[in-house]
Design an enzyme around this catalytic site. Structure first.
Site, PDB file in Angstrom:
ATOM      1  N   GLY A 130       0.921  -0.940  -0.140  1.00 24.12           N
ATOM      2  CA  GLY A 130      -0.019   0.067  -0.057  1.00 24.12           C
ATOM      3  C   GLY A 130       0.870   1.269   0.040  1.00 24.12           C
ATOM      4  N   ASP A 239       3.119  11.507  -9.839  1.00 20.73           N
ATOM      5  CA  ASP A 239       3.444  12.922  -9.932  1.00 20.73           C
ATOM      6  C   ASP A 239       2.437  13.570 -10.593  1.00 20.73           C
ATOM      7  OD1 ASP A 239       5.534  12.503  -8.075  1.00 20.73           O
ATOM      8  OD2 ASP A 239       7.293  12.656  -9.640  1.00 20.73           O
ATOM      9  N   GLN A 336     -22.724  20.333   8.417  1.00 18.90           N
ATOM     10  CA  GLN A 336     -23.138  21.084   9.569  1.00 18.90           C
ATOM     11  C   GLN A 336     -23.975  22.186   9.364  1.00 18.90           C
ATOM     12  OE1 GLN A 336     -21.871  19.704  12.482  1.00 18.90           O
ATOM     13  NE2 GLN A 336     -23.044  21.187  13.723  1.00 18.90           N
ATOM     14  N   GLY A 340     -29.431  18.431  10.632  1.00 27.67           N
ATOM     15  CA  GLY A 340     -29.991  17.135  10.713  1.00 27.67           C
ATOM     16  C   GLY A 340     -30.326  16.726   9.262  1.00 27.67           C
ATOM     17  N   GLU A 363      -4.147   7.393  -4.152  1.00 25.94           N
ATOM     18  CA  GLU A 363      -2.911   7.892  -4.826  1.00 25.94           C
ATOM     19  C   GLU A 363      -1.947   8.515  -3.967  1.00 25.94           C
ATOM     20  OE1 GLU A 363      -3.080   9.727  -8.596  1.00 25.94           O
ATOM     21  OE2 GLU A 363      -5.256   8.858  -8.944  1.00 25.94           O
ATOM     22  N   GLY A 364      -1.437   7.658  -2.805  1.00 25.52           N
ATOM     23  CA  GLY A 364      -0.550   7.752  -1.724  1.00 25.52           C
ATOM     24  C   GLY A 364      -1.446   8.736  -0.740  1.00 25.52           C
ATOM     25  N   THR A 365      -1.375   8.164   0.516  1.00 26.34           N
ATOM     26  CA  THR A 365      -2.328   8.991   1.770  1.00 26.34           C
ATOM     27  C   THR A 365      -1.429  10.192   1.853  1.00 26.34           C
ATOM     28  OG1 THR A 365      -0.581   7.894   3.335  1.00 26.34           O
ATOM     29  CG2 THR A 365      -2.579   6.655   2.676  1.00 26.34           C
TER      30      THR A 365
END
Lengths: 385, 395, 264
Positions: A130, A239, A336, A340, A363-365
């Site tokens: 991962g 990239d 918010q 509700g 795509e990369g954390t």
């Protein structure tokens, strides 16, 4: 704000916006609920010529770059971040060919992608690879004129729907990441099948599956670059596509903001529209500020990449981190503002909040992105001394 | 050629700006200027206190209008049954004819029209022109228009009223075009200028947001179409006497338009345009399964089921149920809007309903501004409760 | 197949906003668009062409600016578009419009099928289509919801009626007016938009279509608008509150007291 688009870029934006508003928005909640793939929208995209915005004209595209791709992803994501992904993930699957493909490969694969006849996908992630992409275990061994693939890729966007897959495999385990190779695998090649379809929190209109290779034979001319270049192919591709994720985040946030401000003008409490309360006004202002800042960063990063700049990893990571964190915050605030109602599935903002979450992960954390950024910064600092 | 000019008398007072329905006047350098968007409607002329608008409407050589007499109603029928709108128009025609001191007549085309002719007389027709022929059993634009034109040319009515139904809206413009006369669609109000013997025809435009009064000063007959439910029919009176005339017309044998098949779709139990009560479903019903609550209420009330565009676009119900600008225009006595937010396009199709009842979860929904009675709440609870209550009270 | 599609420019919204101080209609900022119903007519024309070959020509009568909208129709797949524009056309009602369009269409040479939208959203008259057919002396069918077949010089189509639909066959040339149900208009392609940008839209004047000046524009229009006004909706809204059962009871009480035709 005027981002000084060319006339063509403005036309692309307008066209993508029309598709988003007229075709995607009305069906977004339904696709989210059912979790099915939006074939009808893909057809609309194909007819629009937008599938090829980032592909050179000689291969049937419109000859644009990362900026054009980002414009389309942003507009589509305003209506549905999941549906936009059919387009965006095709970009991810195509860039290895655009960057490393030889003339024959480009001629063979890109025109169908540009016309929208075929979708593409990118296969890197595995169960044990991962954030640590070096953990790839899918192998390819040369046997005569074919590579023989074995292993399983996981969480692959467009899996099963795409025809063209660019897959990272290990051709020489002893060399670590330098033993990785990128191959083009076509749907229907013997030994190539799809595993289970994932049931996801968000981007539910996008399909995510396993790619299963069981003695799958891929002709050796399908190699991208040379053996051992796989890691470079993957990194250089990512990239260039991270701004696409950032654009997706900006689009999702914009969609949530648009809904929230409209709702705030209609919703009456204490005898007046809630938009007349300063607390709501400040929330809306903060949301808009963050969206605009992220958008400016995304567009500028795209232009930086399109200019042919060499070192783009840090910039590309920055815009992905900033925009995706922003989208998470803005969509949460949109829920918010609706109170509700925002929590209910009848209103679109809870979906946008679920959709936004993935942009911080895939795509990369964002944690890995920060590593990339920090390492680059330290390297630059060292050079100066 | 007609023309409009601003003369030097103009003071730039801007009074005329207000009068222009097309926004085609601007004031620049203290003088009004007419833009290209001007449609030469002439509405501005009387607004100018300085007589600075020079408007010439060259009258076409006034044809001999005095040869035209009487008010006619096209009596649409299907399978021998006269459409209600024809009776409604006879009611209105009787009122107009009285002001003109003339007669009201019906024109009836079809096969086996004997009882239909009598029915038209009981509803007020002084004369019924009947063309009864097997070839006319089914409505056909081409043959009906051809015969209608022949009858008009032979008997010269001054006014023709046609129901704005599917057939009427197709027949009327074809007939008017052949006769080279004026036709005003979907009139909601008709009056007579007794001095000039002119029909003042008021109709909505821009989806009902603007009303326009239209005249047809130099051409006869003056033709107007009117939607069902707009005018009031007279109480049928069996003692009423009327004349039946069989005009000498040439019935076309070589009609090229062929009606091959007539299909009455089963999903729509009641004709929306003719319905007294409509229960209509909007996006707020949530999911297609909930349509049954709407249908059950409609069933108890003998009402037609309508729908908003959103529901039709989502594929939950057929297009034929759609009410609104892109669907049908309706004017029932009661319109129950269930989960319809009230987009202006929808309102355009139902705002002439006598009583509008809105049921919606969102108290801020625009529909409540137009509704006579509003209920805020969950449709899934209110509709079954209403159905039950109606069943007990009128069942 | 030579297909002609008639289109009209209309304001993007039918919502008439009033300036409360001056009691005038606010027109500023209202975008002009192709009549939404006409977009189904264009789409149907383009689909017929794509299936059976031929050419789609769009025609409109209007002010010079309409040429920009006609250019959009090229992006949607039309091959050519023609604008009938002349000061002498101003003030035309449906009859004069139909006459003018008929001359423009005649100038194009042989035509097989003319498609119109069922009505325009500004006037809602639905009159130009049938009126045009009469001027051209050819048959017409209104409210077409489906074209079943076009073959050997005839068209078979389904007309939407109050109770269902009818299947009607006519020889070509003929006029049809189409309803929304007939198709889903496409979104233009990028390449189409580029082509449209460059497209030349010929403008034909009254002279060029050899119009009889007594039959065009205001002079050729039997109907005149004598006044316009904005209807006032004064609604006394009454809200019924309570639990669903209570609301239902109050509503039924109220309706029964009004002596409305509630029973079957």
């Amino acid at each position: 704000m005027d981002y000084f688009f060319t006339e063509e870029q403005s036309m692309i934006k307008e066209l993508a916006a029309r598709i988003a508003d007229e075709k995607i928005a009305p069906v977004a909640l339904e696709y989210d609920e059912k979790g099915t793939f939006p074939h009808d929208i893909v057809t609309v995209l194909a007819q629009s010529d937008l599938c090829g915005v980032y592909i050179p004209e000689e291969y049937g595209g419109l000859g644009g770059g990362i900026l054009e791709m980002a414009i389309v992803v942003e507009e589509l994501s305003r209506a549905c971040g999941g549906i936009a992904l059919a387009f965006a993930a095709t970009g991810l699957g195509s860039f290895p060919i655009l960057l490393f493909g030889n003339e024959e490969q480009k001629k063979k694969y890109l025109p169908d992608i540009a016309s929208g006849q075929k979708l593409a996908a990118f296969g890197l992630t595995e169960a044990n690879a991962g954030s640590d992409a070096a953990g790839i275990q899918t192998t390819a061994t040369l046997d005569g004129d074919d590579y023989v693939l074995n292993g399983t890729k996981q969480w692959i966007t467009n899996g099963g729907e795409a025809d063209t897959y660019t897959v990272m495999v290990c051709t020489d385990r002893s060399r670590g990441p330098l033993g990785f190779t990128a191959l083009i695998v076509e749907k229907g090649m013997p030994g190539f099948s799809f595993g289970k379809k994932e049931n996801k929190m968000g981007i539910r209109a996008s399909v995510t599956t396993e790619l299963v290779f069981e003695n799958c034979r891929v002709p050796k001319e399908n190699i991208l670059g040379r053996e051992g270049m796989g890691f470079a192919v993957a990194m250089k591709t990512l990239d260039r596509t991270r701004p696409g994720v950032a654009a997706q985040a900006v689009g999702i946030a914009q969609g949530a903001f648009d809904y929230a401000i409209k709702y705030s003008r209609e919703r009456v409490q204490f005898g007046q529209a809630i938009s007349s309360f300063q607390i709501i006004q400040h929330m809306l202002a903060d949301m808009a500020i963050q969206i605009e800042a992220a958008r400016a960063l995304v567009y500028q990063t795209c232009r930086h990449i399109d200019s042919g700049a060499k070192n783009i990893s840090k910039e590309s990571a920055m815009c992905k981190v900033f925009a995706s964190d922003m989208a998470m915050k803005v969509t949460t605030d949109a829920v918010q503002v609706l109170g509700g109602s925002g929590y209910m599935k009848e209103y679109p903002v809870e979906k946008m909040m679920r959709d936004a979450k993935i942009t911080q992960i895939y795509e990369g954390t964002n944690q890995i992105q920060r590593n990339i950024i920090a390492l680059e910064l330290i390297k630059e600092s060292k050079k100066k001394q | 050629m007609a023309s409009i000019k601003i003369t030097d008398q103009c003071t730039g007072c801007k009074l005329c700006l207000k009068s222009c329905p097309f926004g085609a006047i601007v004031v620049e350098d203290k003088k009004a200027r007419i833009l290209d968007t001007c449609t030469l409607c002439g509405a501005c002329v009387s607004s100018c206190k300085f007589e600075a608008i020079d408007f010439t409407k060259e009258e076409s050589q006034a044809a001999d209008l005095s040869a035209y007499h009487g008010v006619w109603v096209f009596a649409e029928q299907k399978d021998g049954k006269v459409a209600n709108v024809a009776f409604e128009l006879l009611g209105e025609g009787t009122r107009l004819a009285a002001k003109l001191d003339t007669k009201v007549s019906a024109v009836l085309l079809g096969e086996g029209m004997e009882s239909a002719s009598k029915e038209l007389i009981t509803h007020g027709a002084d004369t019924v022109y009947v063309v009864d022929d097997p070839k006319l059993r089914q409505y056909n634009d081409e043959s009906y228009a051809d015969i209608f034109v022949q009858v008009v040319k032979a008997y010269k009515p001054e006014i023709i009223l046609i129901g704005a139904t599917t057939y009427g809206r197709s027949l009327a413009p074809r007939v008017a075009s052949v006769l080279n006369t004026g036709l005003t669609a979907d009139c909601t109000g008709l009056e007579i200028d007794t001095q000039k013997r002119e029909l003042l025809q008021t109709r909505p435009a821009f989806g009902g947001n603007l009303m326009a009064t239209i005249i047809c000063p130099n051409h006869r007959p003056q033709m107007a179409s009117v939607r069902p439910k707009v005018m009031k029919a007279l109480e049928p009176d069996e003692t009423r006497q009327g004349e039946i005339i069989v005009p000498d017309v040439n019935i076309p044998t070589d009609t090229v338009t062929k009606v091959l098949e007539v299909v009455n779709s089963l999903t729509e139990k009641v004709n929306l345009a003719e319905a007294d009560i409509i229960v209509a479903a909007g996006r707020g019903i949530g999911k297609p399964e909930n349509l049954r609550y709407v249908e059950e209420l409609a069933d108890v009330l003998g009402a037609a089921v309508g729908a908003s565009r959103a529901v039709v676009d989502a594929g939950w119900i057929e297009y034929s149920h759609q009410v609104g600008q892109t669907g049908k225009t309706v004017g029932p006595k009661i319109y129950i809007a269930c989960g319809i937010s009230g987009a202006v396009q929808h309102l355009a199709g139902m705002s002439s309903s006598d009583i509008i009842i809105a049921i919606n979860k969102n108290p801020d929904a625009p529909i409540f501004k137009l509704a006579n009675i509003g209920l805020v709440g969950d449709l899934v609870e209110i509709l079954p409760a209403l159905t039950k209550e109606f069943k007990q009270r009128i069942g | 197949m030579n297909i002609v599609v008639c289109v009209k420019q209309v304001p993007a919204t039918t919502e008439v906003k009033m300036n409360k101080e001056t009691n005038t209609i606010i027109r500023e900022g209202i975008e002009a668009i192709i009549n939404p119903f006409d977009t189904y007519a264009i789409e149907e024309g383009v689909r017929i062409k794509e299936q059976g070959g031929g050419k789609v020509t769009v025609i409109s009568m209007g002010i010079p600016k309409v040429a920009d909208l006609l250019r959009e129709t090229i992006a949607l797949g039309a091959d050519e578009a023609v604008l009938l524009s002349d000061k002498a056309f101003a003030g035309a009602d449906t009859l004069a419009t139909a006459y003018t369009l008929s001359l423009g269409i005649k100038k194009m040479g042989p035509v097989d099928l003319i498609i119109c939208g069922k009505q325009a959203t500004d006037g809602d008259t639905a009159q130009v289509g049938p009126s045009l057919a009469a001027k051209l002396g050819i048959p017409h069918t209104t409210y077409v919801r489906k074209i079943e077949e076009i073959r050997e010089g005839t068209i078979r189509c389904q007309r939407l009626t109050e109770d269902g639909y009818e299947v009607i066959e006519m020889p070509l040339p003929a006029v049809i007016t189409v309803v929304k149900e007939i198709n889903e208009p496409r979104i233009p392609s990028f390449k189409g938009l580029m082509k449209a940008k460059k497209a030349e839209i010929p403008v034909w004047t009254a002279d060029e279509i050899a119009a009889d000046e007594s039959l065009i524009g205001l002079k050729g229009s039997p109907t005149w608008v004598v006044s316009t006004f904005v209807p006032q909706h004064n609604v006394n809204s009454e809200m019924i509150e309570g639990k669903p059962e209570e609301q239902a009871k109050i509503l039924v009480d109220k309706l029964l007291s009004l002596q409305l035709p509630l029973s079957k």
